[in-house]
Design a protein around this motif. Structure first.
Motif, mmCIF file in Angstrom:
data_model
loop_
_atom_site.group_PDB
_atom_site.id
_atom_site.type_symbol
_atom_site.label_atom_id
_atom_site.label_comp_id
_atom_site.label_asym_id
_atom_site.label_seq_id
_atom_site.Cartn_x
_atom_site.Cartn_y
_atom_site.Cartn_z
ATOM 1 N N ASP A 17 0.872 -1.176 0.000
ATOM 2 C CA ASP A 17 0.000 0.000 0.000
ATOM 3 C C ASP A 17 0.905 1.222 0.000
ATOM 4 N N VAL A 18 0.818 2.046 -1.046
ATOM 5 C CA VAL A 18 1.725 3.189 -1.199
ATOM 6 C C VAL A 18 1.045 4.532 -0.939
ATOM 7 N N ALA A 38 4.557 6.146 -1.267
ATOM 8 C CA ALA A 38 5.088 6.036 -2.632
ATOM 9 C C ALA A 38 6.467 6.671 -2.790
ATOM 10 N N ASP A 39 6.657 7.852 -2.224
ATOM 11 C CA ASP A 39 7.936 8.547 -2.396
ATOM 12 C C ASP A 39 9.059 7.965 -1.543
ATOM 13 N N LYS A 40 8.737 7.002 -0.693
ATOM 14 C CA LYS A 40 9.740 6.358 0.166
ATOM 15 C C LYS A 40 10.089 4.937 -0.287
ATOM 16 N N VAL A 67 -0.961 6.312 -8.774
ATOM 17 C CA VAL A 67 0.310 6.323 -8.047
ATOM 18 C C VAL A 67 0.930 4.932 -8.059
ATOM 19 N N SER A 68 0.113 3.899 -7.974
ATOM 20 C CA SER A 68 0.617 2.522 -8.033
ATOM 21 C C SER A 68 1.367 2.279 -9.332
ATOM 22 N N SER A 69 0.868 2.820 -10.416
ATOM 23 C CA SER A 69 1.533 2.665 -11.716
ATOM 24 C C SER A 69 2.918 3.294 -11.695
ATOM 25 N N GLU A 70 3.038 4.454 -11.072
ATOM 26 C CA GLU A 70 4.336 5.128 -10.968
ATOM 27 C C GLU A 70 5.317 4.294 -10.140
#
Length: 103
Positions: A17-18, A38-40, A67-70
């Motif tokens: 989970d991001v 996500a950024d971590k 965001v998951s795609s990124e």
């Protein structure tokens, strides 16, 4: 890039989970999961700790899938192909009947 439907998630799956702390505090999957904003996310560190043999698929979850795609792209750029984006994120997971805990 791989995509999976939320209904394919199960108790033994690796779910990352991001979402932000605020989003996570509001709602989260009842299934076991790992939470890293996500950024971590560091793909090498994550795989070494949670999927050292690379045998399992890592299912990446956010609110709706963007965001998951990124994050999945970061894993792929680091050489990991065993990652998938959970289509529709937690919104779709709840819609499809997965248990979502809310505060």
């Amino acid at each position: 890039m791989r995509f999976v439907r939320p209904e394919s998630l199960y108790k033994g799956a690796i779910i990352l989970d991001v979402r932000s702390e605020e989003e996570y505090a509001h709602e989260r999957l009842e299934l076991p999961h790992i939470v890293i904003r996500a950024d971590k996310v560091n793909p090498d560190k994550f795989m070494a700790e949670y999927n050292p043999n690379g045998e399992k698929l890592v299912n990446i979850l956010c609110t709706s899938g963007g965001v998951s795609s990124e994050v999945a792209e970061k894993f792929e750029e680091a050489g990991y192909s065993n990652v998938a984006v959970v289509v529709g994120g937690i919104i779709e997971a709840e819609y499809e009947g997965l248990k979502v805990l809310k505060n």
